[in-house]
Write an enzyme that holds these catalytic residues in place. Structure first.
Site, PDB file in Angstrom:
ATOM      1  N   CYS A  96       4.083  13.729  -3.794  1.00 15.02           N
ATOM      2  CA  CYS A  96       5.426  13.861  -4.400  1.00 15.02           C
ATOM      3  C   CYS A  96       5.395  13.697  -5.910  1.00 15.02           C
ATOM      4  O   CYS A  96       5.490  14.665  -6.656  1.00 15.02           O
ATOM      5  CB  CYS A  96       6.389  12.846  -3.788  1.00 15.02           C
ATOM      6  N   ARG A  97       5.288  12.456  -6.382  1.00 13.46           N
ATOM      7  CA  ARG A  97       5.448  12.193  -7.817  1.00 13.46           C
ATOM      8  C   ARG A  97       4.276  12.655  -8.669  1.00 13.46           C
ATOM      9  O   ARG A  97       4.482  13.327  -9.694  1.00 13.46           O
ATOM     10  CB  ARG A  97       5.688  10.687  -8.052  1.00 13.46           C
ATOM     11  N   SER A  98       3.051  12.291  -8.293  1.00 13.01           N
ATOM     12  CA  SER A  98       1.931  12.615  -9.197  1.00 13.01           C
ATOM     13  C   SER A  98       1.617  14.111  -9.276  1.00 13.01           C
ATOM     14  O   SER A  98       1.242  14.577 -10.357  1.00 13.01           O
ATOM     15  CB  SER A  98       0.679  11.778  -8.891  1.00 13.01           C
TER      16      SER A  98
ATOM     17  N   CYS B  94       0.079   8.303  -7.979  1.00 13.36           N
ATOM     18  CA  CYS B  94       1.169   7.672  -7.224  1.00 13.36           C
ATOM     19  C   CYS B  94       0.575   7.134  -5.925  1.00 13.36           C
ATOM     20  O   CYS B  94      -0.631   6.906  -5.841  1.00 13.36           O
ATOM     21  CB  CYS B  94       2.322   8.641  -6.994  1.00 13.36           C
TER      22      CYS B  94
ATOM     23  N   ASP C 162      10.324   6.690  -6.069  1.00 15.06           N
ATOM     24  CA  ASP C 162       9.670   7.474  -5.021  1.00 15.06           C
ATOM     25  C   ASP C 162      10.724   8.295  -4.274  1.00 15.06           C
ATOM     26  O   ASP C 162      11.620   7.723  -3.647  1.00 15.06           O
ATOM     27  CB  ASP C 162       8.960   6.517  -4.061  1.00 15.06           C
TER      28      ASP C 162
HETATM   29  P1  4NP Z   1       4.296   9.819  -3.549  1.00 16.97           P
HETATM   30  O1  4NP Z   1       5.340   9.648  -2.347  1.00 16.97           O
HETATM   31  O2  4NP Z   1       3.575   8.489  -3.683  1.00 16.97           O
HETATM   32  O3  4NP Z   1       5.171  10.099  -4.714  1.00 16.97           O
HETATM   33  O4  4NP Z   1       3.382  10.949  -3.178  1.00 16.97           O
HETATM   34  C1  4NP Z   1       4.973   9.175  -1.091  1.00 16.97           C
HETATM   35  C2  4NP Z   1       4.438  10.044  -0.180  1.00 16.97           C
HETATM   36  C3  4NP Z   1       4.078   9.584   1.069  1.00 16.97           C
HETATM   37  C4  4NP Z   1       4.258   8.256   1.384  1.00 16.97           C
HETATM   38  C5  4NP Z   1       4.790   7.385   0.451  1.00 16.97           C
HETATM   39  C6  4NP Z   1       5.131   7.845  -0.793  1.00 16.97           C
HETATM   40  N1  4NP Z   1       3.924   7.791   2.660  1.00 16.97           N
HETATM   41  O5  4NP Z   1       4.127   6.609   2.937  1.00 16.97           O
HETATM   42  O6  4NP Z   1       3.408   8.569   3.490  1.00 16.97           O
END
Ligand code: 4NP
Length: 158
Positions: free
Chosen positions: A16-18, A11, A126
């Site tokens: 979060c997602r991965s 991700c 997300d």
């Molecule tokens: P992820 O979510 O890609 O599912 O881990 C996010 C975590 C942090 C951020 C964006 C998406 N960020 O911009 O910090």
């Protein structure tokens, strides 16, 4: 060379997602008694070295998976040799992976929801800027996809 059941989940932030996708895939594989090599990573490096988001940790724990020991890292070129499959949570990360792919990388790159019948081509939303219910939705999405993916990979390798 890793086995055919080597899968990297990707991700943006890898908090979060991965990590939830990795946990859901580990859980599905353990329940099926299938050995897998798996990890998760982010296309971005802002959270490198951090544990998963506390809301992701809580949702995973409630589903039986302790992910507190996972640590975020960025995708590296070597991942395209180490893993047979690299699976993006959304189309932006899929495009980023395609441009990171080294010429001799072996990994097949695809989208997580391609493994859920009827939801091919869609993104895992997300949940970072939302509330806990978003993380529950994420778990449900990645869990369905992890089971579909495992079924696909085990059918292929017999
Ligand atoms: P992820 O979510 O890609 O599912 O881990 C996010 C975590 C942090 C951020 C964006 C998406 N960020 O911009 O910090």
């Amino acid at each position: 060379m890793g086995s055919e059941l080597s899968v990297l989940f990707v991700c943006l932030g890898n908090i979060c997602r991965s990590p939830l996708a990795e946990a859901a895939f580990r859980q599905a594989a353990a329940r099926a008694g299938v050995a897998v090599l798996t990890d998760s990573a982010g296309t971005g490096d802002w959270h490198a070295g951090e544990a998963p988001d506390s809301r992701a940790q809580a949702v995973a724990l409630a589903r039986g998976m302790d992910i507190s020991g996972y640590r975020a890292r960025q995708v590296v070129a070597e991942d395209f040799k180490r893993f047979a499959h690299i699976i993006a949570m959304d189309s932006a990360n899929l495009e980023a992976l395609k441009s990171l792919r080294p010429r001799r990388g072996r990994a097949a790159v695809s989208l997580m929801l391609d493994y859920v019948p009827g939801r091919e081509g869609l993104n895992v939303t997300d949940p970072y800027y939302g509330d806990t219910s978003g993380f529950e939705q994420t778990w449900d999405d990645v869990s369905a996809a992890a089971q579909g993916l495992l079924a696909r990979l085990t059918a292929k390798s017999g």
